[in-house]
Enzyme design. Structure first.
Site, PDB file in Angstrom:
ATOM      1  N   HIS A 265     -46.506 -37.388 -49.966  1.00 59.44           N
ATOM      2  CA  HIS A 265     -46.721 -38.933 -49.327  1.00 59.44           C
ATOM      3  C   HIS A 265     -46.326 -39.819 -50.421  1.00 59.44           C
ATOM      4  O   HIS A 265     -47.865 -39.944 -51.090  1.00 59.44           O
ATOM      5  CB  HIS A 265     -46.432 -38.292 -48.393  1.00 59.44           C
ATOM      6  CG  HIS A 265     -46.079 -39.956 -47.437  1.00 59.44           C
ATOM      7  ND1 HIS A 265     -46.055 -40.989 -47.728  1.00 59.44           N
ATOM      8  CD2 HIS A 265     -45.450 -39.989 -45.753  1.00 59.44           C
ATOM      9  CE1 HIS A 265     -45.204 -42.280 -46.403  1.00 59.44           C
ATOM     10  NE2 HIS A 265     -44.727 -41.006 -45.675  1.00 59.44           N
ATOM     11  N   ARG A 288     -40.132 -48.464 -45.073  1.00 63.35           N
ATOM     12  CA  ARG A 288     -39.557 -48.689 -45.590  1.00 63.35           C
ATOM     13  C   ARG A 288     -37.767 -48.476 -44.710  1.00 63.35           C
ATOM     14  O   ARG A 288     -37.166 -48.692 -45.321  1.00 63.35           O
ATOM     15  CB  ARG A 288     -39.127 -47.422 -46.686  1.00 63.35           C
ATOM     16  CG  ARG A 288     -40.589 -47.925 -47.935  1.00 63.35           C
ATOM     17  CD  ARG A 288     -40.037 -46.805 -48.599  1.00 63.35           C
ATOM     18  NE  ARG A 288     -41.089 -46.151 -48.081  1.00 63.35           N
ATOM     19  CZ  ARG A 288     -41.344 -44.637 -48.133  1.00 63.35           C
ATOM     20  NH1 ARG A 288     -40.284 -43.787 -48.689  1.00 63.35           N
ATOM     21  NH2 ARG A 288     -42.031 -43.650 -47.910  1.00 63.35           N
TER      22      ARG A 288
HETATM   23  C1  SIN Z   1     -44.066 -37.943 -41.321  1.00 62.73           C
HETATM   24  O1  SIN Z   1     -45.249 -37.801 -41.924  1.00 62.73           O
HETATM   25  O2  SIN Z   1     -42.906 -37.427 -40.887  1.00 62.73           O
HETATM   26  C2  SIN Z   1     -43.811 -39.219 -40.807  1.00 62.73           C
HETATM   27  C3  SIN Z   1     -44.914 -40.115 -42.029  1.00 62.73           C
HETATM   28  C4  SIN Z   1     -44.839 -41.432 -42.298  1.00 62.73           C
HETATM   29  O3  SIN Z   1     -45.179 -42.228 -41.353  1.00 62.73           O
HETATM   30  O4  SIN Z   1     -44.311 -42.156 -42.877  1.00 62.73           O
END
Ligand code: SIN
Ligand code: FAD
Length: 517
Positions: A265, A288
């Protein structure tokens, strides 16, 4: 005493949803949920952006959702799993095995959840990520609602502090599940409670097993084995995410798929007081989605903030310090929720300052550069807002919904197409340092669209299902934000219904036999 028993390993959203659906489907079934932690919830309870579901009011359609998911998966997604996630079953099939993101959303709303906030995350061509307007983070709210419903089912027992260590077929075709009941449980299967009892080894026989143990993004060992290049990065996952289901499934003959597909991420918060911490709070993508910008160390934007995660991660990793600034304006903060921002501020992960100029000072960048960058961004954001307003007005005149769908052309050099608000430079801004973090396992146990676990020979294992992050193949190379909770709810329901139907049906399901969906 129930005639049949289903064991569900793991009590995240996938496990709890499975348990609820199985218990509702077959009241003659005893459902036993085994959870190694003292509390239910797993990583599901940490989720912070939302759950995806087709959002027709925003111009979405199953085809659009499916295209976005497949495109993000870069050719590796199993299209049958994507179809199961996205496409609404016919009324007859829905009543038998109700699934799809829309059905799952309704199922969750029927538990009393308000999921009316909808944002657009990276790689999505329309807003379809749903969350709650107030209260705790969305994952906690989901888990609490499903857990409450599960606890109202007389035929479900949740046992915490119960770490499953083995699973094997017994001679009569049932399954023997071994677990260690931890220090705080009083006696086997009684649920958590008492104190001071030494760990005890317990074996329970069951007629079906659902693996819902989550991923392995907190296991340095497994990351080193499957994705050594990211094993040194910090993780967003709780320490329980150790991939136990891979070994348990493996012992039963399950086939693994795409184990090297680990999602990094782009935005974990860098805690200024502990910058090298191996576990990081996630800076949710929803920030974002509400208009937060990413800035380099000169105060310039360098990437489409709403590109897919692999793209944003690569762009941040390419920065000299392998990290970036995240800046959110007042309009975005109001949309995101100042309460949650206040929580991050209290942890010193986010700093609120009085203006963009003060933000520049905080980041150590030239204020003139930042103001110029924000002015350019605001011009594009204003144009996008005006166009959206005009399109909505035109659609209202002819009585249609704007079919968002196709990606509009990029508006700037980063390739950004979607803008969600301007940054008012004279109002407060919220600033944070962010860096890429290991977040999610897209690979795992291979399953069919009916959640049946496939064996080494490609045929389904006898009476074993899997749901949630433990399973692999849906997301391909890159999971879209919000698609994991959707997967948990959709495939948890599918697994629960399929398992209940197979177990209580008078015709025993033979090894390799397909459950019709
Ligand atoms: C996700 O992993 O689907 C969302 C995680 C986030 O809040 O960025
Ligand atoms: P989990 O929720 O992790 O549950 C698995 C459970 O199994 C755990 O409680 C674990 O203790 C238990 N378990 C494991 N092994 C054993 C064993 N041997 N015996 C007994 N119990 C065992 N996704 C989204 O779609 N939207 C989001 O907004 C989002 N935000 C996220 C934010 C964070 C910080 C994180 C870490 C993830 C986020 N994700 C999000 C991803 C998503 O939350 C997870 O992928 C998903 O919740 C996994 O659900 P699960 O039920 O499969 O596993």
């Amino acid at each position: 005493m129930a005639d049949h028993r289903l064991v569900v390993i793991g009590s995240g959203l996938a496990g709890l949803t499975t348990a609820l659906e199985a218990a509702r489907t077959a009241t003659a079934l005893e459902v036993l949920v085994l959870e190694k932690n003292p509390q239910v919830g797993g990583n599901s309870a940490k989720a912070s952006s939302g759950i995806n579901a087709v959002n027709p009011a925003g111009g979405d359609s199953p085809a659009t959702y499916s295209d976005d998911t497949l495109q993000s998966g870069g050719g590796l997604s199993d299209s049958r799993l994507v179809e199961r996630l996205v496409v609404r079953a016919s009324a007859a099939r829905a009543s038998a095995f109700g699934a799809s993101s829309e059905d799952a959303l309704r199922f969750l709303e029927a538990l009393g959840l308000d999921l009316s906030v909808v944002v657009q995350l990276g790689g999505h061509s329309v807003p379809r990520t749903h969350s709650n307007p107030s209260g705790p983070n969305v994952g906690f709210a989901l888990v609490r609602a499903v857990e409450t419903a599960v606890r109202q089912q007389p035929n479900v027992r949740i046992v915490t502090n119960a770490k499953v260590t083995s699973a094997a077929y017994s001679a009569d075709g049932r399954l023997a599940v071994g677990y260690t009941l931890g220090l705080v449980a009083t006696k086997p299967d009684s649920g958590s409670g008492g104190v001071g009892v030494a760990p005890e080894e317990v074996t329970v026989l069951c007629d079906g097993l659902v693996l819902a143990t989550g991923g392995f993004a907190a296991s340095r060992e497994m990351l080193a084995r499957y994705r050594p290049d990211v094993a040194g990065l910090p993780t967003t996952n709780g320490p329980w995410a150790t991939g136990d289901g891979v070994a348990l499934g493996g012992a039963l003959g399950a086939r693994l798929v795409q184990m090297d597909q680990v999602q990094v991420h782009p935005t974990g918060f860098v805690d200024p007081g502990d910058p090298d911490s191996g576990t990081k709070f996630l800076a949710p993508e929803k920030l974002r989605g509400c208009g937060a910008l990413l800035l380099d160390d000169s105060g310039r934007r360098f990437v489409d903030e709403l590109a897919t995660r692999d793209v944003v991660t690569a762009a941040i990793t390419a920065q000299p310090r392998h990290s970036a600034w995240l800046l959110l304006g007042a309009q975005g903060a109001a949309r995101y929720g100042e309460g949650t921002l206040g929580f991050y501020s209290s942890k010193k992960l986010v700093t609120k300052v009085e203006s963009a100029e003060a933000g520049a000072q905080h980041m150590g960048v030239d204020a003139a550069v930042l103001l110029q960058e924000l002015a350019a961004h605001n011009t594009l954001a204003d144009a996008a807002a005006a166009e959206a307003e005009a399109a909505a007005a035109a659609a209202a005149r002819v009585g249609t919904v704007d079919q968002g769908g196709a990606h509009p052309p990029p508006r700037d050099v980063t390739g950004k197409r979607y803008f969600h608000g301007r940054v008012d430079v004279n109002a407060p801004v919220w600033v944070a340092r962010v860096m890429p973090v290991v977040h999610y396992c897209m690979g795992g146990i291979q399953t069919r669209p009916d959640a049946a676990v496939l064996g080494q020979d490609g045929a389904p294992l006898h009476r074993v299902w899997a749901a949630g992050e433990v399973s692999g193949g849906l997301h391909g190379r890159n999971r879209l934000g919000g698609n994991s909770l959707a997967e948990c709810a959709v495939f948890g329901r599918v697994a629960g219904r399929a398992a209940a139907a197979a177990i209580v049906s008078s015709t025993p399901v033979a090894a390799g036999q397909q459950v019709a969906l």
